[in-house]
Design a protein around this motif. Structure first.
Motif, PDB file in Angstrom:
ATOM      1  N   LEU C  75      -7.072   5.421  77.233  1.00 27.76           N
ATOM      2  CA  LEU C  75      -7.321   5.853  75.855  1.00 27.76           C
ATOM      3  C   LEU C  75      -8.816   5.996  75.601  1.00 27.76           C
ATOM      4  CD1 LEU C  75      -4.751   3.753  73.769  1.00 27.76           C
ATOM      5  CD2 LEU C  75      -4.634   6.146  74.439  1.00 27.76           C
ATOM      6  N   LEU C  78      -9.932   9.075  76.656  1.00 33.14           N
ATOM      7  CA  LEU C  78      -9.419  10.149  75.775  1.00 33.14           C
ATOM      8  C   LEU C  78      -9.983  10.028  74.368  1.00 33.14           C
ATOM      9  CD1 LEU C  78      -5.720   9.983  76.933  1.00 33.14           C
ATOM     10  CD2 LEU C  78      -7.198  11.973  77.159  1.00 33.14           C
ATOM     11  N   ALA C  80      -9.516   7.736  72.294  1.00 33.63           N
ATOM     12  CA  ALA C  80      -8.442   7.358  71.372  1.00 33.63           C
ATOM     13  C   ALA C  80      -8.339   5.855  71.220  1.00 33.63           C
ATOM     14  CB  ALA C  80      -7.108   7.927  71.869  1.00 33.63           C
ATOM     15  N   LEU C 160       7.196  11.579  81.117  1.00 29.65           N
ATOM     16  CA  LEU C 160       5.999  11.907  80.356  1.00 29.65           C
ATOM     17  C   LEU C 160       4.979  12.676  81.200  1.00 29.65           C
ATOM     18  CD1 LEU C 160       5.706   8.473  78.581  1.00 29.65           C
ATOM     19  CD2 LEU C 160       6.613  10.600  77.665  1.00 29.65           C
TER      20      LEU C 160
ATOM     21  N   MET D  27      -1.440   2.388  68.002  1.00 28.14           N
ATOM     22  CA  MET D  27      -0.162   2.137  68.659  1.00 28.14           C
ATOM     23  C   MET D  27      -0.247   1.048  69.716  1.00 28.14           C
ATOM     24  SD  MET D  27       2.075   3.751  67.079  1.00 28.14           S
ATOM     25  CE  MET D  27       3.440   3.325  68.143  1.00 28.14           C
ATOM     26  N   LEU D  28      -1.371   0.921  70.353  1.00 27.53           N
ATOM     27  CA  LEU D  28      -1.498  -0.148  71.343  1.00 27.53           C
ATOM     28  C   LEU D  28      -1.407  -1.521  70.659  1.00 27.53           C
ATOM     29  CD1 LEU D  28      -1.658   0.638  74.198  1.00 27.53           C
ATOM     30  CD2 LEU D  28      -4.121   0.381  74.192  1.00 27.53           C
ATOM     31  N   ALA D  77       6.492   2.382  76.150  1.00 30.36           N
ATOM     32  CA  ALA D  77       5.692   2.624  74.945  1.00 30.36           C
ATOM     33  C   ALA D  77       4.251   2.947  75.313  1.00 30.36           C
ATOM     34  CB  ALA D  77       5.750   1.408  74.025  1.00 30.36           C
ATOM     35  N   VAL D  78       3.717   2.179  76.228  1.00 30.79           N
ATOM     36  CA  VAL D  78       2.334   2.433  76.651  1.00 30.79           C
ATOM     37  C   VAL D  78       2.219   3.847  77.226  1.00 30.79           C
ATOM     38  CG1 VAL D  78       0.704   1.822  78.463  1.00 30.79           C
ATOM     39  CG2 VAL D  78       1.632   0.055  76.982  1.00 30.79           C
ATOM     40  N   LEU D  80       4.020   6.338  76.509  1.00 30.65           N
ATOM     41  CA  LEU D  80       4.112   7.294  75.408  1.00 30.65           C
ATOM     42  C   LEU D  80       2.794   7.371  74.638  1.00 30.65           C
ATOM     43  CD1 LEU D  80       7.695   6.642  74.049  1.00 30.65           C
ATOM     44  CD2 LEU D  80       6.780   8.867  74.698  1.00 30.65           C
ATOM     45  N   VAL D  81       2.161   6.212  74.435  1.00 33.33           N
ATOM     46  CA  VAL D  81       0.901   6.231  73.701  1.00 33.33           C
ATOM     47  C   VAL D  81      -0.131   7.050  74.473  1.00 33.33           C
ATOM     48  CG1 VAL D  81      -1.000   4.817  72.853  1.00 33.33           C
ATOM     49  CG2 VAL D  81       1.354   4.036  72.570  1.00 33.33           C
ATOM     50  N   VAL D  82      -0.173   6.827  75.774  1.00 31.65           N
ATOM     51  CA  VAL D  82      -1.125   7.591  76.574  1.00 31.65           C
ATOM     52  C   VAL D  82      -0.798   9.083  76.497  1.00 31.65           C
ATOM     53  CG1 VAL D  82      -1.919   8.011  78.928  1.00 31.65           C
ATOM     54  CG2 VAL D  82      -1.649   5.679  78.100  1.00 31.65           C
ATOM     55  N   ALA D  83       0.468   9.374  76.617  1.00 31.48           N
ATOM     56  CA  ALA D  83       0.851  10.791  76.562  1.00 31.48           C
ATOM     57  C   ALA D  83       0.513  11.386  75.204  1.00 31.48           C
ATOM     58  CB  ALA D  83       2.343  10.928  76.842  1.00 31.48           C
ATOM     59  N   LEU D  84       0.706  10.578  74.154  1.00 32.65           N
ATOM     60  CA  LEU D  84       0.380  11.068  72.815  1.00 32.65           C
ATOM     61  C   LEU D  84      -1.118  11.331  72.713  1.00 32.65           C
ATOM     62  CD1 LEU D  84       1.382  11.470  69.847  1.00 32.65           C
ATOM     63  CD2 LEU D  84       0.634   9.137  69.442  1.00 32.65           C
ATOM     64  N   ALA D  85      -1.906  10.366  73.218  1.00 34.43           N
ATOM     65  CA  ALA D  85      -3.356  10.541  73.148  1.00 34.43           C
ATOM     66  C   ALA D  85      -3.776  11.766  73.962  1.00 34.43           C
ATOM     67  CB  ALA D  85      -4.041   9.291  73.673  1.00 34.43           C
ATOM     68  N   ALA D  91      -4.367   7.829  69.271  1.00 38.67           N
ATOM     69  CA  ALA D  91      -3.286   6.905  69.565  1.00 38.67           C
ATOM     70  C   ALA D  91      -2.561   6.512  68.280  1.00 38.67           C
ATOM     71  CB  ALA D  91      -3.834   5.673  70.269  1.00 38.67           C
ATOM     72  N   TYR D  92      -2.598   7.416  67.329  1.00 39.93           N
ATOM     73  CA  TYR D  92      -1.924   7.171  66.057  1.00 39.93           C
ATOM     74  C   TYR D  92      -0.764   8.135  65.907  1.00 39.93           C
ATOM     75  CZ  TYR D  92      -6.045   4.506  64.835  1.00 39.93           C
ATOM     76  OH  TYR D  92      -7.041   3.593  64.829  1.00 39.93           O
TER      77      TYR D  92
ATOM     78  N   ILE E 157       6.659  14.072  72.103  1.00 42.07           N
ATOM     79  CA  ILE E 157       6.054  12.784  72.439  1.00 42.07           C
ATOM     80  C   ILE E 157       5.894  11.945  71.177  1.00 42.07           C
ATOM     81  CG2 ILE E 157       4.021  11.684  73.415  1.00 42.07           C
ATOM     82  CD1 ILE E 157       5.258  13.261  75.548  1.00 42.07           C
ATOM     83  N   LEU E 161       7.779   8.503  70.379  1.00 37.31           N
ATOM     84  CA  LEU E 161       7.045   7.264  70.118  1.00 37.31           C
ATOM     85  C   LEU E 161       7.487   6.647  68.800  1.00 37.31           C
ATOM     86  CD1 LEU E 161       4.956   5.356  71.135  1.00 37.31           C
ATOM     87  CD2 LEU E 161       3.176   6.743  70.093  1.00 37.31           C
ATOM     88  N   LEU E 164      10.781   5.130  69.262  1.00 39.72           N
ATOM     89  CA  LEU E 164      10.680   3.855  69.974  1.00 39.72           C
ATOM     90  C   LEU E 164      10.196   2.751  69.028  1.00 39.72           C
ATOM     91  CD1 LEU E 164      11.027   2.573  72.710  1.00 39.72           C
ATOM     92  CD2 LEU E 164       8.647   3.068  73.208  1.00 39.72           C
TER      93      LEU E 164
END
Lengths: 549, 487, 308, 100, 489
Positions: C75, C78, C80, C160, D27-28, D77-78, D80-85, D91-92, E157, E161, E164
């Protein structure tokens, strides 16, 4: 299953025959033939009537159970009607232009005829009503035959009133039938006395029949329609068809007295008012039409007064008036002064008869009619001769002024003879029927007092006529009451502004609601909110369970 | 046999429906054969039953779904009345539709739903219990929708949407009413009137109102009628079916069932709901006519005329007297015959002369004599011209109104007659009396279209002329009333 | 004494827990979380639940911590990883206090403890460690599903990946400096770790330990070797790895079916055969768990950020 | 005494976790908070299991299962958070980006 | 018993095979597994029909030591529904994989995830152990989230999330309840719990579990995660997510309130549950009305349709359980569950076909699809009938039964909800129907084989047939029913 019919088929054949002829012009090639057959259409009826209208028949399966039979009054009028139709039919056959229109004319002529005959033969109200509707509605085609503006306008008024009349009649009949629980005319008639809505029923019947019979103030169609129709049509309209209303009253109006006064008053109004109003007309057929209203007014008075001579009077009037209308046609077709004079002479004799010149059929009819109606009405009848003389004299003048059309027909003479015959019968037939139809002694018409009573009003009328000729009489279009009614204003009332359909689904508020939902949904989507709510819900459920258990 | 017959009757249209959906677009012959075969078979079955039922036989078939949810098919006199109408007119409409569409596209879909619609109507007629009535009622809604939307142009889709928007709340109300009632009385069979003593009058009145709203949407009771004129966007055979056979009739039939077989005339009178219903029906009769008068399109005018005419049936039921009942029932048939004639003709005018609006009809009488004549007969019948079909119904309704002590109904009938004349006669006038517009032409040399119209027109005359015969609709209606509802 | 220790321990746990929630910065939260896991492991040990303590330390603190650290690193690259400072969220506070208070209240409202009597069942279970007996015999169905959950999580993680990276090796491209500390560490650690891990599995039958704990240790070893570059991260297509993933659950299911066919029912172990069966299942499970955990940590196939 | 202490600590940890889960948008953080809640519950469970005579093994087994389940969920979940970022740069969750 | 075990293990083994086997063998193995599992589910249903509920103590250990499984009529019926939907989805997915642009990643992940989901659904339907159900729920959640994420798009995604997050919160709540329950009673077996002495902490346990299950069942107002998750997933996955996944947590909820702790059924709580259900019906309907994309409409419709089921709580729960109408209400709710599953799967599969054919599921792009792909239009229409609750569909039977119960119990307000919900459903389904059946077809869509189109049609027909032939399912659902009150109305 019932037997198909029981009784004599003769009355049925009388009705069927014109209908059969009426179907012929459906085939285009046979149209001309059909037209030529017109005078034959009423002949079975004539024969049947002359035979005294013997026999009755019942068709249990037809319509709501058809019963045909004719009483004495009906038989009398049936014969008259057949005769008028026959002569007018011949006239029509001779004068009508060939072609598709003539085909239509033929068909509806026959249908009208069948209806007209049917009203005399019907013994149950349904058949009567069917016949009455046929004569009323099919006659519209006779009115509008020429498709002129006047004819179409007259047709509109005619059909409007005819439909109204039909509706009123039907309602009246229902009121009677509901009480009678039977459809026989005699039973229904008797039931009116006890029916809860009897007076209303009788009123509706009077209105329904009154429209047909040219009762003031429902007569307005008559002065419009008669002049507009072709001559043959006018002749049957005025001579025969209006009598359908009359026979209806005779057959169906109950014994009770409440309605009689109404008829007498309206009849008198018509008898005098219409005759006088006829003086405002220039068209001889219009004048004749008003005269018809006037004469029908007299008949209504007689019906109201319970006179025994109604049918007798109507018989004469029908034939005379038919002849008079045909005279107008003959006049238009007359090519030589001789012919014109002959027509005028014929018309004059018919006029004299209608006006009640002693020893004519008309005089006899009046005498018979006056019998037993009371002094006041008797006087009124006598006085009516004044107006009749006046208006019909006026008619003769108008007739004399009528310009001739250049058309020629081959059988002018033959036609003239037939019409003359009709007129002659009008003059003579009352004599023949006098013994059977009238309770007065045979010599009664010859009594000087009687003769005098017939003469002086006529003389009075002639004086009045002479005076009227001096006056500058107004020239009104036919239709009296109607002309002064704001009928045009009625149309917009029927075209009310009505909102578009689907108002329920007007979109805007729905969209606003949906937008609000979407915003709320977005708010709920927030995890802190949703999550807090979730945890809160857990606690809330726990609390609910805790407090309950 | 007694259980198989109702099912067979249903199958005669359900099976063709099922098969037709899967037919290729261009297998016209097979499709037409299926449709006509089903129709003929159904007619034959009905004629067979007519005689049997007249002798007092009853056919019954039962399919339990869940407790309380029983589909009961039962052939009784009233069912047969409705079903013979629908079968006859289905047969004619099929011929008409085959000729009307020719080889246009999407015909398998059309005829599939067409048969399905008739199957629903058949089921509706045969329903022996409230819940089966509802099931077929809904099936009817659903199978009609694709027919209304068939052309798939904007007006059609709008019409279909409006149709749904009216029909579904209606059925919700109906379901509501049924379940409310049945929760107190148990499943309601038409053969045995339910015991209503468990519900208080206010609830019963509410249930009755819900029932009427439910079936009233289909019957086009004002103010629930808005879908009907809109549905005119559908092809002519559909309009014919909708107006004469299926949908509005289903609604009217529903009113009859509700009034006589669910509540019963006595209960209705005791609850005092008959008069309000009669008032609604009367208002509908008048309003529909007034609106018809304002329309320039032929089919729209006919549609509003349907609104008006169908309420005669409702009126007959509402008055709750035997004669009025006869009048209402017989109008079920008579209106069907007359209205289908009119719609057939309207379709022919559209198809053969391109005329949709009333002013385009000028002079068509000479060009298309058969069509015009049929139209005229239908129109005159509607007006109530004796001795045509409409007269008979009106006459009985009038007598019934007097019998029921509601003479004001006569005024309604009177006004309606007059309004009917006011909107039909000008059409006839144009047809026969006005000159043909320049450039307009038409012909009725299309036997597939004209013959059905002629047949129904002839029937319009025939049922009126032979009304008193025991096999006429009137005779049958009298039989129903004297057998089933007579005192 | 012990109470004082417990109080201190609890205070520490709560303090560190508070720090993970309220502390500033995600990285610090992750570090606090690892610390918290280790402290909690001590608490479990204080409770006498050594199996749980081991699991807590290895899985919660260890693996989850590694996962979080790796994710944080990702993150950060990134951009983030920044976050807003904590604001008081009143509704959240209310429900949080409510839930905690509810649980606290429930503790005092609990009726007298009633534990199922395992004394009859344990001797028949084939193992001495009651926890293992529960996990692999009495409630084997739970454990089977649990191993499947790991598998499902891995599948989900792989989903993913980006499509164009699908045939690349799993995880980010990783380059250990040759000859670096990690590289040499990666050569030394595996033998020791391997032995420790296998021991944990074997011992789990009778004392503390078990497939999950052992598998975690093996996974850690494996990870280090991969990070050291000794072992290459596999690709999805490599069938052997995938077979290793399903080996444990597969054996588990098949032995369950065998129980249904040959013994009293599904997942039933005849007492005589219970011990060898359990050990076999545990061995297979350990392999699968180890592989799954490794792959869970290294993540889906990825090409890094250059293409992003 | 100690058991009560542990149980209440567990309850308090749950409360802390719930607050973190709700109030922190990263999210983390939420994944951490999720684990906090889980471990708090397990602690409570463990304390409850230790109330009777000896330590009930069933809860221990359940807790171990629960820990593995939590790990699995955290891993996904982690990821997914990375993928989202990776796809959105934060990470929101999308609706909470505005809070950054 | 064999059928029961087969239903649990076959999909698991098939999933393992799908993971381990190379590409070529993957799909055949998965399809074979699907076929076998379908057979097992049907077989189980037959066994239950013939011999009554099937009970199995795993490993031979009775509760409270071991875990018991019990296939009653409800579980077996849901199993059959699941099997039908799964089989259909598998067949459709095979087509979609062949046609779609989805790469090998999706092709790899879908099959094992689907089969795992299937296995766990079956497990959820028969498990009697609350903790085992927790594990099952987690497995369902993870598979479902993975299925959402499978499309790989950014919004998928985010949706996954969020899903989840909500689901894990729910899991924790449920877990908290389980912990309290075990702490209080030393058992987690539903049957044993039914016979327990109630403890004060049970109220909190029940509240926590209920809230946790509610969020997983996506009851209003906790439904917000659902529409985006379900619409972001690939269509076959959406079908599974919408048709099946919420049913597992719903079933557990029913088991909790009707079987495990019926003594705690507080009227206020029952009323609240039903009120939330009613609000879901309305809210879901309104929001479905506001959507422009087919999948979102269908997803919001799931929110609404699930709401109906919650009306069962006041109608058949608590004191109402002993009343005559309870059987009807209860069965009606299950009918709704079953018919919604079939119909909703059909709808999503249709949406999937449209996505492949047109590359979009915006209503404006779907105009005229019925002309191009008539079977899909028909399927969607039939499924709509079920969702609208029109006869003779399964949805109608469900509504009828619920409505009858509502009136019989005097709680007629719920009947109003049912009626209003039906109308809303008609409104929001009308828009897609009108678009699909519109005349024009702008772009010639990609060819879709008939065998693919037939799949949703089959499901839709089944959903209608459920209503036509509802007497057997009705009887079937009474098998092993917790509160066998007097036979319905």
């Amino acid at each position: 299953m019932n037997a198909l019919y029981s009784g004599s088929l003769a009355p049925f054949a009388v009705l069927l025959w014109p209908l059969l002829i009426g179907v012929v012009p459906v085939v285009p090639r046979w149209r001309d033939t059909a037209l030529r057959l017109l005078p034959l259409a009423p002949l079975p009826a004539l024969a049947f009537a002359m035979a005294g209208a013997p026999g009755a028949v019942v068709f249990p399966d037809l319509m709501l159970g058809v019963e045909l039979a004719a009483g004495p009054d009906s038989a009398l009028l049936l014969g008259m009607t057949a005769l008028v139709w026959a002569v007018a039919g011949w006239y029509g056959a001779q004068t009508m232009a060939r072609g598709r229109e003539a085909g239509i004319f033929t068909g509806f002529w026959c249908l009208t005829l069948a209806g007209n005959l049917g009203v005399y033969l019907a013994a149950d109200i349904i058949t009567f009503y069917v016949a009455f509707a046929a004569v009323s509605l099919a006659a519209w085609f006779l009115v509008v035959h020429d498709r002129t503006k006047a004819a179409l306008g007259a047709g509109r008024v005619y059909i409007t009133l005819a439909v109204l009349g039909e509706a009123a009649l039907l309602t009246g009949l229902m009121i009677g039938a509901a009480q009678a629980e039977d459809l026989q005319i005699a039973t229904v008639r008797a039931a009116f006395t006890d029916a809860p809505l009897g007076p209303l029923g009788v009123g509706l019947l009077i209105a329904g029949f009154g429209i047909k019979a040219g009762m003031v103030p429902l007569h307005v169609w008559l002065p419009l329609a008669h002049p507009a129709a072709p001559v043959a049509g006018s002749a049957v309209l005025s001579g025969a068809i209006v009598k359908a209303g009359l026979i209806g009253m005779l057959l169906l109006l109950p014994e009770a007295t409440g309605w009689r006064m109404v008829l007498v008053v309206l009849g008198l109004l018509g008898a005098f008012g219409a005759a006088l109003w006829g003086l405002t007309q220039r068209n001889p057929k219009a004048v004749l039409a008003y005269s018809t209203v006037s004469q029908m007014g007299l008949l209504l008075v007689l019906v109201g007064a319970g006179s025994q001579g109604v049918a007798y009077f109507a018989l004469h009037h029908g034939m005379a008036k038919g002849a008079l209308f045909l005279c107008v046609g003959m006049m238009m077709l007359a090519t030589s002064p001789l012919q014109r004079r002959a027509v005028l002479g014929l018309a004059g004799s018919a006029v004299l008869s209608v006006a009640g010149l002693p020893l004519t059929g008309g005089a006899l009819a009046k005498l018979a009619a006056k019998e037993g109606v009371g002094d006041m009405l008797s006087l009124a009848l006598t006085l009516s001769s004044v107006t009749t003389t006046l208006v019909l004299g006026w008619f003769l003048f108008r007739l004399a002024d009528l310009p001739a059309k250049p058309a020629q027909i081959p059988q002018w003479r033959g036609l003239f003879a037939a019409i003359a015959g009709l007129a002659a019968l009008a003059l003579a037939l009352p004599w023949l029927l006098w013994p059977g139809a009238v309770a007065l002694p045979r010599g009664y018409p010859f009594q000087p007092a009687t003769m005098l009573e017939g003469l002086w009003p006529m003389l009075l009328g002639l004086v009045a006529l002479a005076l009227a000729r001096r006056l500058a009489l107004p020239d009104y279009p036919p239709g009296d009451v109607l002309v002064f009614l704001p009928t045009q204003k009625l149309r917009p009332v029927l075209q009310l502004p009505v909102g578009r359909q689907g108002r329920l689904y007007r979109k805007r508020p729905v969209l606003r609601l949906l937008l609000m939902c979407k915003l709320a949904e977005r708010w709920l989507l927030h995890w802190p909110i949703a999550g807090s709510a979730l945890m809160g819900a857990a606690l809330a459920f726990a609390a609910m369970v805790w407090f309950a258990v | 046999m007694t259980t198989a017959l109702p099912v067979l009757l249903l199958m005669t249209s359900l099976l063709p429906a099922g098969v037709t959906f899967f037919l290729a677009q261009d297998s016209h012959a097979l499709r037409n054969a299926l449709q006509l075969g089903g129709a003929v078979l159904k007619l034959a079955l009905i004629i067979w039953m007519l005689f049997a039922v007249a002798d007092g036989a009853a056919y019954e078939a039962e399919f339990p779904l869940a407790p309380g949810l029983v589909v009961l098919l039962r052939v009784d006199a009233l069912a047969l009345l409705f079903i013979s109408l629908s079968a006859t007119l289905w047969f004619l409409t099929t011929i008409y539709a085959i000729a009307y569409f020719g080889t246009k596209a999407e015909l398998s879909r059309f005829f599939g739903f067409f048969s399905l619609c008739v199957a629903a109507t058949t089921g509706l007629a045969l329903s022996g219990s409230l819940i089966s009535f509802f099931i077929f009622f809904e099936l009817l809604t659903l199978s009609t929708w694709p027919l209304v939307a068939h052309k798939q142009d904007k007006p059609s889709l709008r019409a279909a949407r409006v149709y749904f928007a009216y029909a579904l709340p209606g059925s919700a109300a109906l379901l509501w009413a049924i379940i409310w009632l049945e929760s107190a009385t148990g499943p309601v069979l038409f053969t045995e009137p339910p015991d209503l003593s468990g519900l208080d009058p206010a609830a019963l009145r509410a249930i009755f109102a819900l029932f009427i709203i439910g079936v009233g949407v289909k019957a086009g009771l004002v103010p629930l009628h808005g879908w009907l004129p809109a549905a005119m966007a559908a092809p002519a055979p559909v309009s014919a079916l909708l107006h004469a056979v299926a949908v509005v009739k289903a609604g009217a039939f529903g009113v009859v069932r509700v009034v006589y077989d669910v509540f019963g005339a006595e209960n209705m009178t005791a609850l005092g709901v008959g008069v309000p219903l009669a008032i609604v029906a009367s208002f509908t009769i008048i309003w529909g006519s007034v609106r018809a008068l304002q329309q320039d399109e032929i089919k729209k005018r006919l549609a509003f005329s349907t609104v008006s005419q169908v309420s005669y049936i409702v009126l007959g039921a509402a008055l709750a007297s035997p004669l009025a009942m006869i009048g209402g029932l017989v109008h079920l048939i008579h209106q069907g015959l007359m209205k289908i004639t009119l719609f057939f003709c309207a379709g022919i005018f559209d198809e053969r002369a391109g005329v949709k609006r009333i002013d385009g009809l000028n002079g068509m009488g000479a060009q298309m004599p058969w069509t015009s004549a049929c139209f005229s007969i239908g129109a005159l019948g509607m007006i109530g011209l004796p001795p045509l079909a409409g007269f008979v119904s009106k006459f009985y309704l009038g007598l019934g109104a007097l019998e029921a002590g509601a003479p004001w109904v006569l005024a309604v009938l009177l006004a309606s007659t007059f309004l009917n004349a006011a909107y039909f006669l000008p059409i006839l006038y144009r047809l026969w009396f006005l000159p043909l517009a320049s450039g307009a032409k038409g012909d009725d040399r299309a036997p597939g279209l004209v013959v059905p119209a002629v047949v129904t027109a002839a029937a319009t005359v025939g049922v009126g002329m032979l009304a008193a015969s025991p096999i006429s609709p009137l005779g049958w209606a009298t039989l129903i009333v004297t057998q089933g509802y007579g005192p | 004494m012990s109470v004082a220790l417990d109080i201190t321990l609890c205070a520490l746990v709560l303090g560190v827990g508070w720090a993970t929630v309220a502390g500033h910065g995600v990285f610090r939260a992750v570090i606090f979380f690892i610390t918290y896991g280790l402290l909690l492991a001590i608490v479990w040990a204080r409770l006498g639940a050594y199996d749980v303590a081991l699991a807590e330390a290895a899985i919660s603190a260890g693996l989850t911590g590694v996962l979080l650290l790796a994710a944080h690193g990702r993150l950060r690259r990134l951009n983030a990883s920044q976050e807003v400072p904590l604001h008081l969220n009143l509704p959240a506070a209310v429900v949080a206090v409510g839930i905690a208070a509810g649980l606290g209240w429930a503790w005092f409202a609990l009726p007298a403890p009633t534990a199922p009597d395992l004394s009859q069942a344990l001797p028949q279970s084939g193992v001495g460690n009651p926890v293992t007996a529960v996990l692999l015999n009495f409630r084997a169905w739970d454990t089977l599903l649990e191993s499947v959950i790991l598998l499902a999580a891995l599948l989900g993680l792989w989903m993913l990946a980006r499509d164009h990276a699908w045939d690349k090796p799993l995880g980010l491209p990783y380059h250990a400096r040759p000859g670096g500390v990690l590289a040499s560490f990666g050569r030394v650690l595996p033998p020791i770790g391997l032995i420790f891990g296998v021991y944990l599995v074997w011992a789990g039958a009778d004392t503390t330990g078990g497939a999950f704990q052992g598998g975690t240790v093996l996974a850690a070893v494996c990870l280090v070797t991969i990070m050291a570059g000794v072992l290459h991260a596999p690709r999805v297509e490599q069938a052997a790895w995938r077979a290793a993933l399903v080996l444990g659950p597969g054996v588990f299911v098949l032995s369950g079916i065998a129980g249904a066919v040959f013994a009293q029912g599904f997942l039933a172990l005849p007492p005589a055969l219970a011990k060898p069966a359990i050990v076999t299942i545990e061995a297979a499970l350990t392999v699968s768990i180890a592989v799954t955990l490794v792959l869970l940590v290294i993540g889906p196939p990825d090409e890094g950020e250059q293409d992003a | 005494m100690s058991l009560t202490l542990f149980a209440l600590t567990g309850a308090a940890l749950v409360g802390l976790g719930v607050y973190g889960l709700l109030a922190r948008p990263h999210m983390l953080r939420r994944i951490i908070a999720f684990n906090l809640i889980g471990s708090g519950l397990f602690l409570f469970f463990g304390a409850a299991a230790a109330r009777g005579t000896g330590l009930d093994p069933i809860p221990q087994a359940l807790i171990i299962t629960g820990i593995v389940v939590a790990l699995s969920a955290s891993a996904l979940a982690v990821g997914l958070v990375v993928a989202l970022a990776r796809s959105s740069g934060t990470a929101y969750l999308p609706d909470e980006e505005g809070r950054l | 018993m064999t059928a029961l075990v087969a239903g649990l293990t076959l999909p698991l083994l098939a999933a393992f095979a799908a993971i381990a086997l190379p590409m070529r063998a993957r799909v055949p193995a998965a399809l074979l597994g699907a076929g076998l599992t379908l057979a097992a589910s049907l077989w189980l249903a037959v066994v239950v029909w013939q011999t009554g509920p099937v009970t199995l103590s795993l490993g031979g250990w009775q509760p409270p030591i071991g875990i018991a499984l019990r296939a009653d009529g409800l579980g077996a019926a849901l199993g059959v529904m699941t099997a039908l939907v799964m089989t259909a989805v598998a067949l459709a997915a095979r087509h979609e994989m062949a046609a779609s642009v989805a790469g090998p990643r999706a092709g790899f992940g879908f099959w094992p995830l689907m089969l795992l989901l299937w296995a766990t659904m079956n497990a959820a339907f028969v498990s009697r152990d609350l903790f085992n159900l927790y594990v099952v729920l987690e497995l369902i959640t993870l598979s479902a989230v993975a299925l959402v994420a499978i499309s790989g798009k950014a919004e998928a995604i985010a949706a996954a999330l969020r899903y989840l997050l909500f689901a894990l919160a729910g899991s924790l709540l449920y877990l908290a309840g389980v912990v309290l329950t075990y702490a209080a009673h030393g058992t987690l077996d539903i049957s044993l719990l039914a016979a327990r002495m109630a403890a004060p902490s049970d109220a909190l346990a029940l509240g926590l579990m209920t809230a946790g299950l509610l969020v997983k069942t996506a009851l209003f107002p906790f439904h917000v995660w659902l529409p985006h998750a379900h619409s972001a997933a690939p269509a076959p996955a959406s079908a599974l997510l919408s048709a099946l996944v919420p049913k597992a947590s719903l079933l557990i909820l029913l088991r909790l309130w009707f079987e495990a702790m019926p003594d705690l059924a507080a009227p206020a709580a029952l009323l609240t549950l039903a009120s939330l259900g009613a609000m879901a019906v309305i809210w879901g309907g309104l929001l479905a009305l506001a959507q422009a994309r087919l999948k979102l409409i269908v997803a919001y419709s799931t929110v609404a349709q699930l709401g109906y089921i919650f009306l069962v709580f006041p109608l058949a729960g608590g004191d109402g359980g002993a009343q005559v109408w309870a059987a009807g209400a209860w069965t009606g709710a299950i009918f709704q569950t079953l018919s919604h599953g079939l119909a909703k799967a059909a709808m999503f599969l249709v949406a999937g076909i449209y996505l492949v054919a047109m590359g979009s599921d915006r209503l404006s792009d779907l105009r005229g699809m019925a002309r191009a792909l008539p079977m899909t239009g028909f399927a969607f229409a039939l499924a709509s009938i079920t969702l609208m609750g029109l006869p003779p569909s399964g949805g109608f039977t469900a509504k009828y039964l619920l409505m009858t119960a509502a009136f019989a119990s005097g709680q007629w307000a719920w009947a109003l909800v049912l009626a209003a919900g039906g109308l809303l459903a008609a409104a929001y389904l009308y828009r897609p129907l009108a678009a699909i059946f519109a005349r024009e077809s702008a772009v010639a869509p990609r060819a879709i084989p008939r065998s693919w189109q037939a799949i949703p049609l089959g499901l839709a027909v089944l959903s209608v047939a459920l209503g036509l032939l509802s007497s057997v399912p009705f009887e079937f659902l009474q098998i092993g029913r917790p509160d066998p009150a007097a036979e319905g109305l």
